[in-house]
Design a protein around this motif. Sequence first.
Motif, PDB file in Angstrom:
ATOM      1  N   LYS A  77      46.955  35.846  36.972  1.00  0.00           N
ATOM      2  CA  LYS A  77      47.932  35.235  36.790  1.00  0.00           C
ATOM      3  C   LYS A  77      47.884  34.173  36.268  1.00  0.00           C
ATOM      4  N   ASP A  78      47.386  33.774  37.592  1.00  0.00           N
ATOM      5  CA  ASP A  78      47.312  32.119  37.349  1.00  0.00           C
ATOM      6  C   ASP A  78      46.111  31.502  36.363  1.00  0.00           C
ATOM      7  N   ASP A  79      44.956  32.374  35.658  1.00  0.00           N
ATOM      8  CA  ASP A  79      44.387  32.419  34.736  1.00  0.00           C
ATOM      9  C   ASP A  79      42.959  32.129  35.289  1.00  0.00           C
ATOM     10  N   VAL A  80      42.518  33.119  37.038  1.00  0.00           N
ATOM     11  CA  VAL A  80      41.683  32.548  37.358  1.00  0.00           C
ATOM     12  C   VAL A  80      40.762  34.127  37.093  1.00  0.00           C
ATOM     13  N   PHE A  81      39.965  33.992  36.359  1.00  0.00           N
ATOM     14  CA  PHE A  81      38.497  35.555  36.317  1.00  0.00           C
ATOM     15  C   PHE A  81      38.264  35.440  37.868  1.00  0.00           C
ATOM     16  N   VAL A  82      38.701  36.773  37.850  1.00  0.00           N
ATOM     17  CA  VAL A  82      37.242  37.427  39.161  1.00  0.00           C
ATOM     18  C   VAL A  82      37.056  38.812  38.529  1.00  0.00           C
ATOM     19  N   LEU A 128      46.113  34.874  42.019  1.00  0.00           N
ATOM     20  CA  LEU A 128      44.523  34.873  43.005  1.00  0.00           C
ATOM     21  C   LEU A 128      44.637  35.123  44.553  1.00  0.00           C
ATOM     22  N   ASP A 129      45.574  33.948  44.944  1.00  0.00           N
ATOM     23  CA  ASP A 129      45.346  34.322  46.329  1.00  0.00           C
ATOM     24  C   ASP A 129      46.529  35.816  47.312  1.00  0.00           C
ATOM     25  N   ASP A 130      47.474  36.274  46.137  1.00  0.00           N
ATOM     26  CA  ASP A 130      47.836  37.747  46.353  1.00  0.00           C
ATOM     27  C   ASP A 130      46.625  39.095  45.678  1.00  0.00           C
ATOM     28  N   VAL A 131      45.619  38.728  44.910  1.00  0.00           N
ATOM     29  CA  VAL A 131      44.296  39.463  44.631  1.00  0.00           C
ATOM     30  C   VAL A 131      44.080  39.486  46.140  1.00  0.00           C
ATOM     31  N   ASP A 168      35.291  33.288  40.742  1.00  0.00           N
ATOM     32  CA  ASP A 168      34.548  32.235  39.409  1.00  0.00           C
ATOM     33  C   ASP A 168      33.978  30.771  40.921  1.00  0.00           C
ATOM     34  N   ALA A 169      33.311  30.568  40.391  1.00  0.00           N
ATOM     35  CA  ALA A 169      31.984  29.849  41.316  1.00  0.00           C
ATOM     36  C   ALA A 169      33.297  28.719  41.613  1.00  0.00           C
TER      37      ALA A 169
END
Length: 311
Positions: A77-82, A128-131, A168-169
């Motif tokens: 949701k915060d536009d971070v590819f994982v 990301l933290d919730d993932v 992402d790195a």
Amino acid sequence: MPFNPILIVAIVLLVIVLISSVFTVKQQTAAIVERFGRFGSIRQSGLQFKIPLVDKIAGRLSLKIQQLDVIIETKTKDDVFVRLKVSVQYKVIRDKVEDAFYKLDYPHDQITSYVFDVVRAEVPKMILDDVFLRKDDIAIAVKSELNEAMIDYGYDIIKTLVTDIDPDAQVKEAMNRINAADREKTAAQYEGDAQRILIVEKAKAEAESKRLQGQGIADQRREIARGLEESVEVLNKVGINSQEASALIVVTQHYDTLQAIGQTTNSNLILLPNSPQAGSTMLNDMVASFTASNQIGEAMKNAKNAKKTKE
């Protein structure tokens, strides 16, 4: 005995027929037997028989629990590819071997498609933290969706696990920097608290030392005053008045001080005046001073009494 080729051929054919009519099925395996191209039966583990040239083993399915690892890349949701690695543990239902064999050619592809669909529907709803915190919720959602879809194909989903979450790195580097900064901040707070405690305790110790030192000085002066009082009383008994006694005590302390200085080596203290007549001069001056002070006091007292009498 004459050689009979027909008999030999018949024997060979009989052996081939017998061999082709017997087969074995391994433990935790199911064999699918077809008769003239149509489903015939399912054979379980052990020694099995089939009709040669009529029955054919179409395939075998393992009844063991198997695992399929699916790697999915999606955005939070915060536009971070994982990248997530989802491990799916499944097995063929023993009573539905026919469905598992005939309804799906490539069960791995089918399971992978459902995993992709569920993960890419759930993860974009989370930051990301919730993932990381809710990976079990993702696994439960995948298992529920897969069970509902794969049960009709003869497959039972035993368990799904989100075994790896790899952002992402650059994001990982930023997270590590944030974590390091937080730890440094916490360490600085602990160090500050420790320094503050040391300062407070040191101040308390110094205050207590000063209090005890002051108390000691007060006790010392009290004893000195008591000793002076006793000395004056003794001198009064031999006819020396209080003024002369006080002067004599001061002169005595003067000589005691000179003696203490003389006993100290490498002393740079100079006591002035320091002539041989200093003691007698000091005694005379102090007696004269005490006498003059008493005379002035008496004169002021008489003047005050005279003024009251006139009024």
